[in-house]
Design a protein around this motif. Structure first.
Motif, PDB file in Angstrom:
ATOM      1  N   ARG A  55     -29.419  -9.379 -25.013  1.00 59.84           N
ATOM      2  CA  ARG A  55     -29.021  -8.403 -23.962  1.00 59.84           C
ATOM      3  C   ARG A  55     -29.684  -7.219 -23.903  1.00 59.84           C
ATOM      4  NH1 ARG A  55     -25.530  -9.010 -20.361  1.00 59.84           N
ATOM      5  NH2 ARG A  55     -24.546 -10.745 -20.821  1.00 59.84           N
ATOM      6  N   ALA A  56     -29.850  -6.450 -25.761  1.00 59.99           N
ATOM      7  CA  ALA A  56     -30.288  -5.669 -26.026  1.00 59.99           C
ATOM      8  C   ALA A  56     -31.816  -5.375 -25.137  1.00 59.99           C
ATOM      9  CB  ALA A  56     -30.176  -5.199 -27.286  1.00 59.99           C
ATOM     10  N   ILE A  57     -32.118  -5.939 -24.558  1.00 57.89           N
ATOM     11  CA  ILE A  57     -33.310  -6.342 -24.520  1.00 57.89           C
ATOM     12  C   ILE A  57     -33.831  -6.213 -23.154  1.00 57.89           C
ATOM     13  CG2 ILE A  57     -34.831  -6.393 -27.021  1.00 57.89           C
ATOM     14  CD1 ILE A  57     -36.676  -8.795 -25.471  1.00 57.89           C
ATOM     15  N   LEU A  58     -32.875  -6.658 -22.791  1.00 53.77           N
ATOM     16  CA  LEU A  58     -32.492  -6.949 -20.995  1.00 53.77           C
ATOM     17  C   LEU A  58     -32.828  -5.446 -20.348  1.00 53.77           C
ATOM     18  CD1 LEU A  58     -30.339  -9.229 -19.875  1.00 53.77           C
ATOM     19  CD2 LEU A  58     -32.546  -9.215 -19.367  1.00 53.77           C
ATOM     20  N   ARG A  59     -33.925  -5.264 -19.122  1.00 53.49           N
ATOM     21  CA  ARG A  59     -34.024  -4.103 -18.830  1.00 53.49           C
ATOM     22  C   ARG A  59     -33.537  -4.280 -17.661  1.00 53.49           C
ATOM     23  NH1 ARG A  59     -37.105   0.184 -18.245  1.00 53.49           N
ATOM     24  NH2 ARG A  59     -37.984   1.354 -16.541  1.00 53.49           N
ATOM     25  N   ILE A  91     -38.533  -7.737 -19.239  1.00 52.04           N
ATOM     26  CA  ILE A  91     -37.919  -7.564 -21.115  1.00 52.04           C
ATOM     27  C   ILE A  91     -38.299  -6.669 -20.396  1.00 52.04           C
ATOM     28  CG2 ILE A  91     -39.464  -8.541 -22.752  1.00 52.04           C
ATOM     29  CD1 ILE A  91     -40.331 -11.138 -21.332  1.00 52.04           C
ATOM     30  N   ASN A  92     -37.276  -5.562 -21.696  1.00 51.24           N
ATOM     31  CA  ASN A  92     -37.757  -3.978 -21.909  1.00 51.24           C
ATOM     32  C   ASN A  92     -39.324  -3.947 -22.264  1.00 51.24           C
ATOM     33  OD1 ASN A  92     -37.362  -1.178 -21.225  1.00 51.24           O
ATOM     34  ND2 ASN A  92     -34.839  -1.713 -22.205  1.00 51.24           N
ATOM     35  N   ARG A  93     -39.756  -2.907 -21.771  1.00 54.94           N
ATOM     36  CA  ARG A  93     -40.980  -3.045 -22.618  1.00 54.94           C
ATOM     37  C   ARG A  93     -40.845  -1.422 -22.869  1.00 54.94           C
ATOM     38  NH1 ARG A  93     -40.656  -2.367 -17.245  1.00 54.94           N
ATOM     39  NH2 ARG A  93     -41.293  -0.153 -16.385  1.00 54.94           N
TER      40      ARG A  93
END
Length: 140
Positions: A55-59, A91-93
């Motif tokens: 969840r922490a890397i969901l954008r 995917i967060n970047r």
């Protein structure tokens, strides 16, 4: 030093991180993850190496996050990964892989924590903010 950046050229933070890597004299392997998304297994490995949750890397911003109901706390990691595989923009970047670790580099200065090489001179973000001074030192 072998560095990989999961990069989105349309993202200012991602461009700033790429600039900081290059300012250290490193030409990284650039993976344009929207064109070549990581496999599910690789994404799980990256998340694990970041000591992060899925969840922490969901954008959320600029993605179908809300339309897909991904704010539902009952969704499993598997369901969130399924959404990221179907929509890589979720995917967060940028995610950077270096011999010193794997990190979601937001803010862009976070990349400095996993670069062994020193900065080679001044670096300013695209908005003009000074991050590295002329002597290659991080500005607080």
């Amino acid at each position: 030093m072998d560095i990989i950046i999961y990069h989105n050229q349309s993202c200012g933070t991602s461009r700033n991180v790429l600039g900081l890597i290059r300012n250290a004299g490193i030409e990284p392997h650039v993976v344009e993850y929207l064109k070549t998304p990581p496999s599910r297994a690789l994404l799980q490995l990256l998340i694990s190496r970041m000591n992060s949750s899925v969840r922490a890397i969901l954008r959320e911003k600029g993605t179908p996050f809300a339309e897909l109901g991904l704010d539902n706390p009952e969704l499993t990691d598997g369901e969130l990964l399924d959404a990221m595989m179907a929509h890589p923009i979720l995917i967060n970047r940028p995610i950077v892989v270096s011999p010193l670790g794997v990190k979601l580099c937001r803010p862009s200065e976070a990349v400095l924590d996993i670069l062994a090489d020193t900065q080679r001179g001044e670096f300013r973000k695209e908005d003009g903010e000074l991050v590295i001074d002329q002597a290659g030192r991080r500005v607080a």
